[in-house]
Scaffold this motif. Structure first.
Motif, PDB file in Angstrom:
ATOM      1  N   ILE A   1      42.098  38.186  16.036  1.00  0.00           N
ATOM      2  CA  ILE A   1      43.195  37.150  15.748  1.00  0.00           C
ATOM      3  C   ILE A   1      43.410  36.904  13.818  1.00  0.00           C
ATOM      4  O   ILE A   1      44.385  36.833  13.575  1.00  0.00           O
ATOM      5  CB  ILE A   1      43.037  35.804  16.271  1.00  0.00           C
ATOM      6  N   ASP A   2      42.216  37.151  13.185  1.00  0.00           N
ATOM      7  CA  ASP A   2      42.246  36.704  11.783  1.00  0.00           C
ATOM      8  C   ASP A   2      42.681  38.097  11.177  1.00  0.00           C
ATOM      9  O   ASP A   2      43.035  38.108  10.060  1.00  0.00           O
ATOM     10  CB  ASP A   2      40.952  36.760  11.451  1.00  0.00           C
ATOM     11  N   GLU A   3      43.056  39.375  11.779  1.00  0.00           N
ATOM     12  CA  GLU A   3      43.760  40.418  11.152  1.00  0.00           C
ATOM     13  C   GLU A   3      45.273  40.536  11.510  1.00  0.00           C
ATOM     14  O   GLU A   3      46.000  41.349  11.194  1.00  0.00           O
ATOM     15  CB  GLU A   3      43.041  41.726  11.672  1.00  0.00           C
ATOM     16  N   ALA A   4      45.663  39.883  12.910  1.00  0.00           N
ATOM     17  CA  ALA A   4      46.885  40.054  13.335  1.00  0.00           C
ATOM     18  C   ALA A   4      48.045  39.553  12.569  1.00  0.00           C
ATOM     19  O   ALA A   4      47.801  38.586  11.731  1.00  0.00           O
ATOM     20  CB  ALA A   4      47.179  39.466  14.885  1.00  0.00           C
ATOM     21  N   ASP A   5      49.334  40.110  12.474  1.00  0.00           N
ATOM     22  CA  ASP A   5      50.408  39.735  11.731  1.00  0.00           C
ATOM     23  C   ASP A   5      51.688  39.319  12.555  1.00  0.00           C
ATOM     24  O   ASP A   5      52.603  39.371  12.044  1.00  0.00           O
ATOM     25  CB  ASP A   5      50.491  40.608  10.547  1.00  0.00           C
ATOM     26  N   ALA A   6      51.620  39.599  13.788  1.00  0.00           N
ATOM     27  CA  ALA A   6      52.592  39.377  14.607  1.00  0.00           C
ATOM     28  C   ALA A   6      51.959  39.265  16.157  1.00  0.00           C
ATOM     29  O   ALA A   6      51.255  40.017  16.567  1.00  0.00           O
ATOM     30  CB  ALA A   6      53.862  40.309  14.704  1.00  0.00           C
ATOM     31  N   VAL A   7      52.526  38.209  16.896  1.00  0.00           N
ATOM     32  CA  VAL A   7      51.903  37.797  18.266  1.00  0.00           C
ATOM     33  C   VAL A   7      52.832  37.654  19.159  1.00  0.00           C
ATOM     34  O   VAL A   7      54.161  36.896  18.960  1.00  0.00           O
ATOM     35  CB  VAL A   7      50.711  36.784  18.122  1.00  0.00           C
ATOM     36  N   LEU A   8      52.791  38.283  20.313  1.00  0.00           N
ATOM     37  CA  LEU A   8      53.669  37.938  21.534  1.00  0.00           C
ATOM     38  C   LEU A   8      52.762  37.365  22.580  1.00  0.00           C
ATOM     39  O   LEU A   8      52.088  37.995  23.294  1.00  0.00           O
ATOM     40  CB  LEU A   8      54.248  39.272  21.949  1.00  0.00           C
ATOM     41  N   LEU A   9      53.270  36.344  23.154  1.00  0.00           N
ATOM     42  CA  LEU A   9      52.702  35.393  24.232  1.00  0.00           C
ATOM     43  C   LEU A   9      53.410  35.958  25.530  1.00  0.00           C
ATOM     44  O   LEU A   9      54.815  35.676  25.579  1.00  0.00           O
ATOM     45  CB  LEU A   9      52.481  34.031  24.019  1.00  0.00           C
TER      46      LEU A   9
END
Length: 704
Positions: free
Chosen positions: A373-381
């Motif tokens: 998560i500390d590297e993600a730059d966009a998230v889809l739930l």
């Protein structure tokens, strides 16, 4: 990371990162720096002044080491490394002065304070304070605040370090705490004097360096030196948080977090922290057998005899076994082997009916890892509410948003996740649009270097759950979420037992029935005996006239329907292996013994196998684990995460019905929580708060 820079600390040269604070630099040099307001995971406040040090060539006064960075230091006149001093007379006098000021108004409550023995103020007063005070004035008094059933306040003790305010605002994302007044009249309080509502609020108890915020359920129960401390693993969600269970005798007195940077850091949810009172209520402490329609106490031999009589001559196809959300790996391995010995392949660890399949682990793991998560730059739930399904993971998502402003999209019911969320739609129709690239958020994911897709159990427990999973994987491949260096296809579990069950193959064998088929067959009379291993989330009426064996720790739904009850151990009462949502195997340790005649779960199944003439080939826990490691070799590598192979999923038809969330009541999601008075109080308060919010919105004509 900044560039490396050489400095001198108390005459010794040390090379440190230039972005570090002076406090951190001194600690890297092996020097202890006292502090009250500074915390590694919170923003710098610089208001307690306990961390004062002397800087050569700096101002002719002590410097707050938490509020200045190494890169701000000036070299000597001939380019010598900057020098810091932590033990000069100036520093000693300054710390004594600060401590004297802090204690002007602090009450002498140590003999009756719950923080006694674990108090930073006590420890630092002994180490850095003096033996007297020059102040004889009356101490100020502050009215205590009632901020809910979890956190007890004695605000006269507060030293205004503001750790609690910063935690609520920055980490929990529910900014309910603040300061009012100035100077001596300053007070920490909740807005409008309401109770705190964050599901992470209990962490302020650990953060408070004095006795101003303590645990209300634990108040006056024990002193820290009376407690036996056991490091183990939490099972209230699938995160696998590292915890310490403190027990006195047979009773668990409290649960606190352990530091684990790659999992829960040093936070735990309120359910994890305060569920301990449920461990002592509604316990099953002896076997029961149903006679004449009523459950009656029995001996172990009588219970085993009743089961053996029912299994005698039974066709294996008419036996089924279901594992619940809190079942440990060892007990599932033993029950799987017992079912095979009976001749049944009707086994399932997915009591909620999720369509996740055993086999390729990448299809059911949080593949990027929690640290990913500390590297993600966009998230889809997708069909997920991480705030209640994994509150600590949600706090990590919030931190990543605070650091980078990453966009978070949501397909499913809208709710407050403590960070801005773009609501894309309610169900599979929106997912198809994003997967096809016709939705604007698809471009957001494509433009991201490391996009992350999080699929919740609310999306895969539906009849079309397999098709939803396949569609999500298609999306992940199309936007580059699955590549050689990054796998952002993540399944967020809600059950601590689920990943281990899938790893061990506790799913229907060839010709076997899954949970839905087992229930249908039981109602039709085709399955005559059902073994429930802590499976409490199923309505007992669905078993029809089947003979139900229930093994578990609490008198919950499964026990109410049972014909035979075998009392098992709770998670704090056994040495067991758990596998978290990212596939990390961890071992829990026994903190207390099970009550009465209750036994560890694997040993019950082993003894039962002997009683029915199907003796399992292991006599102790070590032998059982050897057999378990043959089925799932990664389980022997404790603490490690191993990447899983990605499955090939066949596309299917999607239902247009909106996604529903997997957990409707955060505080009452398992048998232990439902036995807890504290959890019941929190559930009632949450229901009341929702009703108040709804009434308020209707009165003002606004929509949430």
């Amino acid at each position: 990371m900044g560039e490396l820079r050489t400095i001198k600390v108390d005459g010794e040269e040390v090379e440190v990162d230039s972005d570090l604070t002076l406090l951190q630099a001194c600690e890297e040099a092996g020097k202890e720096i006292p502090r009250f307001c500074y915390h590694e995971r919170l923003s710098v406040a610089g208001n307690c002044r306990m961390c004062l040090i002397e800087v050569k060539g700096g101002p002719p006064k002590p410097v707050a080491s938490c509020a200045q960075n190494v890169k701000d230091l000036r070299p000597g006149p001939e380019g010598q490394p900057p020098e810091l001093f932590t033990n000069t007379k100036m520093v000693k006098d300054a710390r004594e002065g600060v401590m004297e000021f802090l204690l002007i108004n602090h009450p002498l409550d140590c003999p009756i304070c719950d923080q006694g023995g674990e108090c930073d103020l006590q420890d630092q007063a002994m180490a850095y304070g003096t033996d007297g005070s020059r102040y004889a004035e009356n101490k100020r008094a502050v009215e205590d605040k009632h901020i809910g059933p979890l956190v007890k306040t004695i605000m006269t003790r507060c030293i205004h370090c503001t750790r609690c305010i910063r935690f609520a605002t920055e980490v929990a994302g529910v900014p309910e705490l603040g300061a009012i007044g100035r100077g001596e009249d300053m007070e920490i309080t909740t807005y409008l004097e309401e109770a705190m509502s964050s599901e992470l609020q209990g962490n302020v108890i650990d953060l408070c360096p004095v006795g101003a915020l303590t645990s209300r359920p634990y108040a006056y129960q024990a002193r820290p030196w009376e407690l036996k401390k056991t490091e183990t693993i939490d099972v209230m969600d699938a995160l696998g948080s590292n915890i310490r269970v403190d027990a006195r005798g047979k009773a668990v007195m409290r649960i606190i977090p352990r530091n684990a940077d790659d999992i829960n850091e040093e936070w735990i949810s309120d359910k994890t922290r305060f569920v301990w009172d449920g461990l002592g209520r509604q316990r099953l402490d002896q076997p029961y057998v149903r006679k004449d329609g009523k459950l009656k106490p029995a001996s172990w031999n009588e219970a085993f005899a009743a089961i053996a009589e029912r299994l005698n001559g039974l066709d294996g196809a008419k036996f089924a076994a279901l594992a619940g959300d809190l079942a440990c790996s060892e007990s599932m391995k033993a029950l799987k082997d017992l079912s095979a010995a009976i001749g049944s392949s009707n086994i399932d660890c997915r009591q909620d009916g999720t369509k996740l399949e055993a086999g390729a682990r990448g299809g059911y793991l949080f593949n990027s890892g929690i640290e990913g998560i500390d590297e993600a730059d966009a998230v889809l739930l997708i069909g997920s509410n991480p705030r209640v399904e994994a509150p600590v993971l949600n706090a990590r998502l919030r931190r990543r948003w605070r650091e980078t402003g990453m966009q978070v999209g949501n397909i499913g019911p809208s709710r407050d996740l403590t960070y801005p969320v773009t609501e894309l739609g309610a169900g599979p129709d929106t997912l198809k649009e994003v997967a096809a690239g016709t939705h604007s958020f698809a471009q957001v994911l494509k433009d991201a270097e490391k996009p992350m897709i999080i699929i919740g159990q609310g999306a895969v427990t539906r009849a079309d759950g397999a098709a939803v999973l396949a569609s999500a994987m298609t999306l992940a491949n199309s936007v580059g979420a699955i590549s050689g260096e990054w796998n952002g296809f993540n399944v967020l579990h809600t059950a601590a037992a689920r990943v281990a069950g899938l790893d061990l193959g506790f799913v229907p064998g060839e010709g076997g029935k899954d949970t839905t088929a087992i229930l249908d067959a039981a109602r039709a009379g085709d399955v005559e005996v059902v073994y429930l291993l802590g499976a409490d989330e199923i309505d007992g009426t669905q078993f029809g006239k089947a003979f139900v064996i229930y093994q578990g720790s609490h008198g919950d739904r499964g026990a109410h329907r049972a014909d035979v009850i075998l009392p098992g151990a709770a998670y704090t009462e056994k040495s067991a292996t758990w596998v978290n949502t990212e596939g990390r195997a961890q071992q829990g340790r026994r903190a207390t013994f099970p009550p009465g005649d209750a036994r560890e779960d694997w040993s019950i199944i082993r003894a039962l196998s002997d009683a029915i003439g199907k003796t399992l080939p292991y006599d102790n826990l070590a032998q059982l684990r050897e057999a378990m490691y043959e089925d799932a070799p990664h389980m022997m590598r404790i603490g490690q995460v191993e990447a899983g192979d990605m499955p090939t999923l066949a596309a299917g038809d999607l239902d247009s019905a909106a996604f529903e969330l997997a957990i409707s009541d955060f505080f009452l999601s398992n048998p232990i929580a439902r036995a807890s008075k504290t959890m019941a109080d929190l559930s009632l308060a949450a229901t009341h708060r929702v009703a108040q919010d709804t009434t308020s919105k209707e009165a003002t004509g606004t929509n949430g």
